[in-house]
Design a protein around this motif. Structure first.
Motif, PDB file in Angstrom:
ATOM      1  N   GLY A  96       0.796  -1.220   0.000  1.00  0.00           N
ATOM      2  CA  GLY A  96       0.000   0.000   0.000  1.00  0.00           C
ATOM      3  C   GLY A  96       0.831   1.273   0.000  1.00  0.00           C
ATOM      4  O   GLY A  96       0.324   2.346   0.330  1.00  0.00           O
ATOM      5  N   GLU A 132      -0.743   3.695  -2.226  1.00  0.00           N
ATOM      6  CA  GLU A 132      -2.019   4.159  -1.674  1.00  0.00           C
ATOM      7  C   GLU A 132      -1.735   5.265  -0.658  1.00  0.00           C
ATOM      8  O   GLU A 132      -2.413   6.279  -0.605  1.00  0.00           O
ATOM      9  CB  GLU A 132      -2.723   2.957  -1.025  1.00  0.00           C
ATOM     10  N   LEU A 151      -5.803  -1.895  -0.435  1.00  0.00           N
ATOM     11  CA  LEU A 151      -5.651  -1.514  -1.847  1.00  0.00           C
ATOM     12  C   LEU A 151      -7.022  -1.194  -2.419  1.00  0.00           C
ATOM     13  O   LEU A 151      -7.893  -2.048  -2.445  1.00  0.00           O
ATOM     14  CB  LEU A 151      -5.000  -2.646  -2.653  1.00  0.00           C
ATOM     15  N   ARG A 152      -7.182   0.028  -2.872  1.00  0.00           N
ATOM     16  CA  ARG A 152      -8.487   0.427  -3.403  1.00  0.00           C
ATOM     17  C   ARG A 152      -8.563   0.267  -4.918  1.00  0.00           C
ATOM     18  O   ARG A 152      -9.618   0.432  -5.509  1.00  0.00           O
ATOM     19  CB  ARG A 152      -8.784   1.878  -3.003  1.00  0.00           C
ATOM     20  N   TYR A 170      -1.703   0.955  -9.762  1.00  0.00           N
ATOM     21  CA  TYR A 170      -0.575   1.601  -9.074  1.00  0.00           C
ATOM     22  C   TYR A 170       0.684   1.547  -9.943  1.00  0.00           C
ATOM     23  O   TYR A 170       1.486   2.480  -9.956  1.00  0.00           O
ATOM     24  CB  TYR A 170      -0.308   0.945  -7.718  1.00  0.00           C
TER      25      TYR A 170
END
Lengths: 359, 366
Positions: free
Chosen positions: B243, B246, B284-285, B291
Motif C-alpha cells: 500500500g 495508496e 488496496l483500493r 498503481y
C-alpha cells in the motif's frame, strides 16, 4: 452448453490435480512401526504447508470444500468436481503435502514414501483414469533415486515432483542422476509452485502477504529454468521433459528475451550451452495453463510470443481456485490450440501416457 | 584494444538533446572519499574495511566478465578506472551523444554495509564527492542522493541535508535490500521523497545477504545477472501490495537497469490473483496494475530483445510510451548507444518522449 460439451471430442488430459492429505493419521498406515510411532509420540498431526494455507480462498475453491472446510480429500470429490464433470480421460495427481519441508532427512524419506504409497492406494487404485507423480525426498539425492527405482515399475507414475523453491537450484550437477533416471524410465520432471522455506521466497527477503508470496513463485520458476539451462542439465539430458506446474505462463517470453540476450553477452562462462536458450526451452520445457496470468484480450498475443504451440498443457489445478464455475479453459485461449493444449501436448510430454488405457 | 567499431545506424536520429538516466561515476581511488569522511570512519575503514553481506572482503560474489564491468574502450587517460575522469566522460559520452542531462548513479559500498553508522557516513561522503568531482564542474551532470536506506531515520536525515541543493535530481535506492522495500520500516523514506517531490531511482544491485534465487545460490554470473531483474520485480510487488502507493500517491519510482518486458505480465499476474485474494489486502483500493501505471517509470537499458524485434513496441505500449526513460549505463560493458539501442522502429513522437520528454517530466531539473 454443458461442461463436458466444452471439452467434447478432445478427450482431455488434466495435468495438475492435487489430492490433499487429511492429516498425518492418513499416512501412518503406510509407515513402518518406528515412524508411525514417532508421528504419534511427537504429536506430528499435520504437514500442511504455508504455501497453501487451507482456509485461504486460493487453496480450495469455495464450492469444492467439504463440510469440514477442507477439500480434495476423496476420489469421489475428484470425480464429481472434475473428472466426470469435464469428461476427463486422464488426470495426473501432484500431491503437495509438506514432506519437502522436513529437515530430518530420515523422517523426510519415511514420510515421502508414505505419501507416495497413500497416493497409490487411495487414489490410483480407485480410478483407472488417474496417473500420479512420484514425490521426491530431495533432502537426499540418494533416497530420491531409491524412491524412483522403488516406484517406477508401476507405470501409473508418469512424473517425479519437486518444489520450485527448494534447497538449491535444480540445475546443480549433483541432481543430474535424477534426470538420468527420469530419462531412463520415461518419467517427466515436474516442478510445482511452493517453497520448502530453506530461503526467503524472494531474493529481497520474506514477504508480508500470501498474495506476494504466491506471485513470487514466478521468479522461482525463472531461476530454476536459468539454472537448468546454464548448468547444462537440459542439454545433457535431451530426452528429459521438465513440466512447470502452477507456474503462470505469460512471464516466459520476457524471461527468454533477457536470458538469451545475456547468454549472447557472457556465453563463455558456460561454453557447454551451445544452443540458444529459447530453443532448449521449446524442446524440453512444458507449462500448465492454470494460472495463465493475462487478461482475456491479451492471451493470444502473449502466447504467440512463445513461438511454439507445443509447450502448454491443460490443467484444472483442482482444488486451487483458478477459475469459477466451468470456465476451466483460460478465456482467450485460441480455439485452434485446444487439440494440442487439451491432449496432444500432454501425450508428447508424458511418455507413459501412451500405455494402458490410452494406447 | 580500445578500437571502436562503428556501424551505420539503421535510421539517422534527429538531434534530441538526450537525457541519460544511468551514468556510473567512479572514484579514482578509495582515497577520493577521505576529505568527506570523519577521521573515526577513515580509521575504521583502514583497519576493517567496509564489511558487507557478501562473502569477499573486496569484490562481488560473482566474478564479472569485464574489469570494473566496463567497456574496454572506457579506461580514461587519467589512469583511473572507467567513469572516474570527467574530461573523458565529456568526450566519450556527453559531447559525443549531445546529452543535455545525465543522472549519476554511484554504485559503491555504502548503503548496504553492515555497520549502519558507517553506511550513513559513506553515503554522505559519496554525496559530497558527486558534487565536488562532477556536478559542480559540469552542469549537464546531476547527482543522486545516496541514502543509508536500511536505517530509515538516517536516510531521511541525509535527504533533508541534500534536498536544497538542486544538483541532486533524485534519491537513489538499491534493488536488493534486507527486507522487501514496501515494508513499513522503509516508509519514512517514501514520505520524505513524496514531501520533497523528488523521484526515487531504484537501481539494480546490492548484496543484501539473501541468495539471488528463492532456491538459494546459483553457480553462474549469468544467473545472478538475471536475478537482478527478479529483485526489481519483488520490490515492485512489495511496494504495491503493502500500500505504499495508496499512502503516497504522488511518489515516483524509476526502475533503473532492471529491464521492463516483465512488467506487463507481472501486472497481469498481480491483478488476476488479487481478484481472488483481495480480502487479504483491503488497503488496496485499486487493482495492482493501476498503481504500477500511476507510480512507476522504467529505464531502457538493458532492454530485453524479443526474437521478433517489433514485439518490443507492443511491450512499450503496454507499459506506456510516457513511462520509458532512455539510459546508456555508461561506462559499463552493456552500454546502450542511443543510435543503435532500439531494435524496433520508433516514431518521432515516441523518440522525443523516451530520449528526453519523459525524463524532463519526472526528474528534478532546474
Amino acid at each position: 452448453m454443458s461442461p463436458s460439451a466444452i471439452f467434447q471430442g478432445h478427450r482431455p488430459i488434466d495435468c495438475d490435480l492435487h489430492p490433499m492429505v487429511p492429516s498425518m493419521r492418513a499416512l501412518t498406515p503406510y509407515m513402518d512401526e518406528f515412524w508411525a510411532d514417532q508421528v504419534v509420540e511427537r504429536n506430528i498431526t499435520t504437514l500442511d504447508s504455508q504455501s497453501w494455507p487451507i482456509k485461504a480462498p486460493k487453496t480450495i475453491r469455495a464450492d469444492w470444500r467439504g463440510p469440514n472446510g477442507r477439500g480434495a480429500e476423496t476420489v469421489e470429490q475428484l470425480r464429481t468436481q472434475v473428472l466426470d464433470r469435464f469428461g476427463i480421460e486422464t488426470g495426473i495427481l501432484n500431491p503437495l503435502y509438506g514432506v519437502q519441508l522436513v529437515l530430518n532427512a530420515d523422517m523426510a524419506v519415511a514420510f515421502t514414501r508414505a505419501l507416495n504409497d497413500w497416493t497409490r492406494a487411495e487414489w490410483l487404485d480407485k480410478d483407472d483414469r488417474l496417473r500420479a507423480s512420484i514425490v521426491l525426498p530431495l533432502q537426499s539425492i540418494e533416497a530420491s533415486l531409491e524412491e524412483i527405482e522403488r516406484l517406477a515399475g508401476d507405470r501409473r507414475f508418469v512424473q517425479v515432483l519437486a518444489l520450485v523453491m527448494g534447497d538449491r537450484p535444480l540445475g546443480k550437477r549433483d541432481y543430474w542422476p535424477i534426470y538420468e533416471a527420469c530419462e531412463r524410465h520415461g518419467l517427466a520432471f515436474g516442478i510445482h509452485a511452493g517453497s520448502a522455506y530453506r530461503h526467503p521466497q524472494t531474493s529481497v527477503g520474506w514477504t508480508s502477504w500470501y498474495l506476494e508470496e504466491y506471485a513470487a513463485n514466478q521468479q522461482g520458476f525463472q531461476s530454476q529454468l536459468a539454472s537448468l539451462i546454464t548448468e547444462g542439465a537440459l542439454t545433457q539430458h535431451p530426452k528429459l521433459k521438465v513440466v512447470l506446474l502452477e507456474s503462470g505462463v505469460t512471464w516466459l517470453p520476457g524471461f527468454l528475451w533477457r536470458l538469451q540476450k545475456t547468454w549472447k553477452g557472457v556465453r563463455f562462462e558456460t561454453p557447454w550451452v551451445t544452443r540458444p536458450p529459447a530453443e532448449i526451452l521449446r524442446d524440453q520445457i512444458r507449462l500448465t495453463v492454470q494460472p495463465l496470468d493475462a487478461p482475456e484480450t491479451e492471451v493470444e498475443r502473449a502466447l504467440a510470443h512463445l513461438r511454439s504451440d507445443d509447450m502448454l498443457l491443460w490443467a484444472s489445478d483442482w482444488p486451487h481456485w483458478q477459475f469459477d464455475g466451468d470456465d476451466a479453459i483460460p478465456p482467450g485461449l485460441p480455439e485452434r490450440l485446444l487439440p494440442k493444449v487439451l491432449r496432444e501436448n500432454a501425450l508428447a510430454t508424458y511418455a507413459r501416457l501412451h500405455e494402458g488405457a490410452l494406447a | 584494444m580500445s578500437e571502436i567499431l562503428e556501424a551505420r545506424p539503421a535510421t539517422q536520429a534527429s538531434k534530441l538533446r538526450i537525457i541519460d538516466s544511468d551514468i556510473h561515476p567512479s572514484l579514482r581511488s578509495e582515497a577520493d572519499l577521505n576529505p568527506y569522511l570523519p577521521a573515526r570512519w577513515r580509521q575504521h575503514i583502514a583497519e576493517y574495511g567496509k564489511l558487507g553481506r557478501g562473502p569477499y572482503a573486496a569484490r562481488n560474489t560473482y566474478p564479472r566478465f569485464q574489469p570494473f564491468l566496463a567497456r574496454r574502450d572506457s579506461f580514461p587517460p587519467n589512469g583511473g578506472p572507467p567513469g572516474s575522469d570527467l574530461a573523458f566522460m565529456r568526450e566519450q559520452l556527453l559531447d559525443l551523444y549531445d546529452i543535455e542531462y545525465g543522472i549519476l548513479e554511484p554504485l559503491m559500498p555504502s548503503n548496504l554495509v553492515r555497520n549502519l553508522e558507517l553506511g550513513a557516513a559513506l553515503c554522505s561522503a559519496i554525496n559530497d564527492w558527486q558534487v565536488a568531482a562532477f556536478t559542480s564542474q559540469e552542469k549537464r551532470l546531476r547527482a543522486s542522493i545516496q541514502i543509508p536506506f536500511e536505517d530509515a531515520k538516517a536516510a531521511v536525515a541525509e535527504i533533508d541535508k541534500r534536498v536544497a541543493n538542486r544538483d541532486f535530481a533524485q534519491i537513489q535506492l538499491t534493488s536488493r535490500s534486507t527486507e522487501p522495500l514496501g515494508r513499513p520500516r522503509y516508509w519514512p523514506i517514501f514520505e520524505a521523497a513524496a514531501h520533497h517531490g523528488l523521484p526515487i531511482g531504484l537501481h539494480i544491485g546490492g548484496e543484501a545477504g539473501h541468495g539471488p534465487t528463492a532456491a538459494g545460490w546459483p553457480s553462474f554470473y549469468i544467473e545472478d545477472h538475471h536475478g537482478l531483474s527478479h529483485s526489481m520485480q519483488c520490490q515492485i510487488t512489495s511496494m504495491v501490495l503493502e500500500g505504499v502507493f495508496e499512502r503516497f500517491p504522488t511518489l515516483k519510482i524509476i526502475m533503473i537497469e532492471g529491464g521492463f518486458a516483465w512488467l506487463p505480465p507481472l501486472a497481469w499476474r498481480l491483478d488476476r490473483h488479487w481478484e481472488k485474494m483481495r480480502g487479504e489486502v483491503p488497503h488496496l483500493r485499486q487493482p495492482p496494475s493501476a498503481y504500477i501505471r500511476q507510480n512507476l517509470w522504467v529505464s531502457t537499458q538493458p532492454m530485453e530483445e524479443p526474437e521478433n524485434p517489433e514485439d518490443l513496441r507492443l511491450v512499450l505500449s503496454r507499459i506506456g510510451w510516457d513511462r520509458v526513460l532512455f539510459a546508456t549505463d555508461y561506462p559499463h560493458w552493456d552500454f546502450d548507444d542511443p543510435r543503435y539501442a532500439f531494435p524496433c522502429r520508433l516514431s518521432e513522437a515516441e523518440r522525443r518522449a523516451i530520449f528526453r520528454g519523459n525524463a524532463e517530466a519526472v526528474y528534478r531539473f532546474e
